[in-house]
Scaffold this active site. Structure first.
Site, PDB file in Angstrom:
ATOM      1  N   ALA A 150     -41.477  -0.160 -26.246  1.00 21.48           N
ATOM      2  CA  ALA A 150     -42.099  -1.647 -25.728  1.00 21.48           C
ATOM      3  C   ALA A 150     -43.608  -1.567 -25.303  1.00 21.48           C
ATOM      4  CB  ALA A 150     -41.183  -1.832 -24.292  1.00 21.48           C
ATOM      5  N   ASP A 197     -34.261   8.999 -16.828  1.00 21.90           N
ATOM      6  CA  ASP A 197     -35.504   9.345 -17.632  1.00 21.90           C
ATOM      7  C   ASP A 197     -36.853   9.544 -16.826  1.00 21.90           C
ATOM      8  OD1 ASP A 197     -37.351   9.781 -19.751  1.00 21.90           O
ATOM      9  OD2 ASP A 197     -37.786   7.986 -20.370  1.00 21.90           O
ATOM     10  N   ASP A 255     -39.640   1.843 -15.783  1.00 25.59           N
ATOM     11  CA  ASP A 255     -39.000   2.187 -16.842  1.00 25.59           C
ATOM     12  C   ASP A 255     -37.387   2.538 -16.588  1.00 25.59           C
ATOM     13  OD1 ASP A 255     -38.680   2.626 -19.739  1.00 25.59           O
ATOM     14  OD2 ASP A 255     -39.904   4.431 -19.849  1.00 25.59           O
TER      15      ASP A 255
HETATM   16  N1  LIG Z   1     -44.671  -3.311 -13.317  1.00 22.57           N
HETATM   17  C1  LIG Z   1     -45.623  -2.749 -13.872  1.00 22.57           C
HETATM   18  N2  LIG Z   1     -46.884  -2.842 -13.468  1.00 22.57           N
HETATM   19  C2  LIG Z   1     -47.975  -2.139 -13.721  1.00 22.57           C
HETATM   20  N3  LIG Z   1     -47.856  -1.320 -14.968  1.00 22.57           N
HETATM   21  C3  LIG Z   1     -46.822  -1.115 -15.619  1.00 22.57           C
HETATM   22  C4  LIG Z   1     -45.497  -1.840 -15.147  1.00 22.57           C
HETATM   23  N4  LIG Z   1     -44.462  -1.420 -15.952  1.00 22.57           N
HETATM   24  C5  LIG Z   1     -45.079  -0.653 -16.688  1.00 22.57           C
HETATM   25  N5  LIG Z   1     -46.349  -0.350 -16.804  1.00 22.57           N
HETATM   26  C6  LIG Z   1     -47.331   0.545 -17.384  1.00 22.57           C
HETATM   27  O1  LIG Z   1     -46.901   0.448 -18.799  1.00 22.57           O
HETATM   28  C7  LIG Z   1     -46.480   1.815 -18.997  1.00 22.57           C
HETATM   29  C8  LIG Z   1     -45.139   1.734 -19.998  1.00 22.57           C
HETATM   30  O2  LIG Z   1     -43.916   1.224 -19.285  1.00 22.57           O
HETATM   31  P1  LIG Z   1     -42.606   1.630 -19.423  1.00 22.57           P
HETATM   32  O3  LIG Z   1     -42.593   3.116 -19.151  1.00 22.57           O
HETATM   33  O4  LIG Z   1     -41.707   0.770 -18.791  1.00 22.57           O
HETATM   34  O5  LIG Z   1     -42.366   1.499 -21.026  1.00 22.57           O
HETATM   35  P2  LIG Z   1     -41.961   2.406 -22.083  1.00 22.57           P
HETATM   36  O6  LIG Z   1     -41.617   1.613 -23.372  1.00 22.57           O
HETATM   37  O7  LIG Z   1     -41.049   3.553 -21.822  1.00 22.57           O
HETATM   38  O8  LIG Z   1     -43.306   3.019 -22.602  1.00 22.57           O
HETATM   39  P3  LIG Z   1     -43.437   4.633 -23.195  1.00 22.57           P
HETATM   40  O9  LIG Z   1     -42.930   4.762 -24.270  1.00 22.57           O
HETATM   41  O10 LIG Z   1     -45.013   4.718 -23.097  1.00 22.57           O
HETATM   42  O11 LIG Z   1     -42.946   5.226 -21.709  1.00 22.57           O
HETATM   43  C9  LIG Z   1     -46.229   2.638 -18.167  1.00 22.57           C
HETATM   44  O12 LIG Z   1     -46.547   3.926 -18.132  1.00 22.57           O
HETATM   45  C10 LIG Z   1     -47.396   1.860 -16.849  1.00 22.57           C
HETATM   46  O13 LIG Z   1     -48.456   2.551 -17.139  1.00 22.57           O
HETATM   47 MG   LIG Z   2     -42.060   5.007 -19.813  1.00 21.94          MG
END
Ligand SMILES: Nc1ncnc2c1ncn2[C@@H]1O[C@H](COP(=O)(O)OP(=O)(O)OP(=O)(O)O)[C@@H](O)[C@H]1O
Ligand SMILES: [Mg+2]
Length: 269
Positions: A74, A204, A220
């Site tokens: 994402a 995770d 996440d």
């Molecule tokens: N609610 C939020 N407020 C601020 N920053 C956020 C928020 N949610 C996510 N982020 C930022 O976006 C990044 C990615 O979010 P998330 O871990 O939910 O997605 P992901 O697809 O698992 O990404 P990745 O593959 O990089 O782990 C987080 O590491 C954080 O820095």
């Molecule tokens: Mg993540």
């Protein structure tokens, strides 16, 4: 009304006026959309854009700005809500590559009886799973971004960080912790309450999926499973292992993961 124009002329003029107005409105829309979506156009597909438009039209979003993060499953964007404050918008990418991984976490979850294997439908369920898990954690008073709205593969949630300036909170791994031992205890407590009260295992959890904003905030949570899931205990153990490893590196005298798992699973019995 000018004299000399018959009914028929009036109707023609009226129709023309309506057409012009509609065209102007279309142009205004296009301009607004172009302004609001400058950053995402070209990155996301048409159904996703439509989902974003719906969120704009129903007032959840006022605008969408740059990516806070571009991850593997994402992208997270900074949006602006109706009050002009920053809001986080997580857009799940529609890919087939992750389907098997997602199925492992979605099959066996009674909330998602029929798992649709078509990729776009699966990704919609995956986003909904994160939304519902955020609701569960939030209801159990475990700190997560408060879920705000969801449309297909686009999830809107509280922005963790400075909502005025739009600067996101750091990941736990980059944060300056005033007291690592207190933070370790707090996170273990969140895992325990997650299990007992929200009946969820994050699955995770690590220093990469916890933000630090005056305390730890779990993020996440799409892959989080109910405690009744076949692999729940294995995931719980892995989460605690990751957390222990991180805090041991910071010099915290951590408890054995087995002991914590035992304690969590026997509590409340
Ligand atoms: N609610 C939020 N407020 C601020 N920053 C956020 C928020 N949610 C996510 N982020 C930022 O976006 C990044 C990615 O979010 P998330 O871990 O939910 O997605 P992901 O697809 O698992 O990404 P990745 O593959 O990089 O782990 C987080 O590491 C954080 O820095
Ligand atoms: Mg993540």
């Amino acid at each position: 009304m000018s004299k000399g124009l018959g009914d028929c002329d009036m109707r023609r003029i009226d129709t023309k006026r309506k057409l012009i107005e509609a065209e102007l409105e279309r142009r205004r829309m296009r301009q607004r959309d172009a302004d609001d979506l400058k950053v995402v156009e070209g990155v996301i597909d048409t159904p996703t854009l439509k989902a974003v438009y719906k969120l704009l039209n129903r007032g959840t979003l006022r605008a969408l700005y740059g990516a806070v993060s571009t991850g593997k499953e994402a992208n997270v964007y900074r949006g602006i809500d109706a009050q002009g404050k920053a809001i986080a918008v997580k857009i799940y990418r529609v890919t087939t590559a992750e389907s098997d991984f997602m199925l492992e976490y979605i099959v066996g979850d009674p909330r998602f009886g029929r798992v649709r294997r078509r990729s776009r439908a699966l990704i919609t369920q995956w986003a909904m799973k994160e939304f519902k898990n955020l609701q569960r954690y939030h209801a159990a008073r475990i700190r997560v971004p408060v879920p705000v709205d969801i449309q297909r593969n686009v999830l809107v949630m509280e922005f963790i960080g400075d909502a005025e300036s739009g600067v996101p909170a750091p990941l736990l791994k980059d944060a300056e912790l005033p007291s690592p031992v207190d933070t370790y205890n707090e996170i273990v407590d969140m895992i325990e309450r997650g299990y007992r009260v929200a009946q969820l295992v994050h699955a995770d959890l690590s220093e990469y999926n916890i933000l630090w904003w005056d305390g730890p905030v779990f993020i996440d949570v799409s892959q989080a499973v109910l405690t009744g899931h076949d692999n729940a205990t294995r995931y719980l153990y892995r989460d605690i292992q990751n957390i222990s490893r991180f805090f041991r590196k910071l010099g915290v005298d951590t408890e054995e993961p087995e002991v914590i798992v035992q304690h969590i699973m026997s509590s409340g019995e």
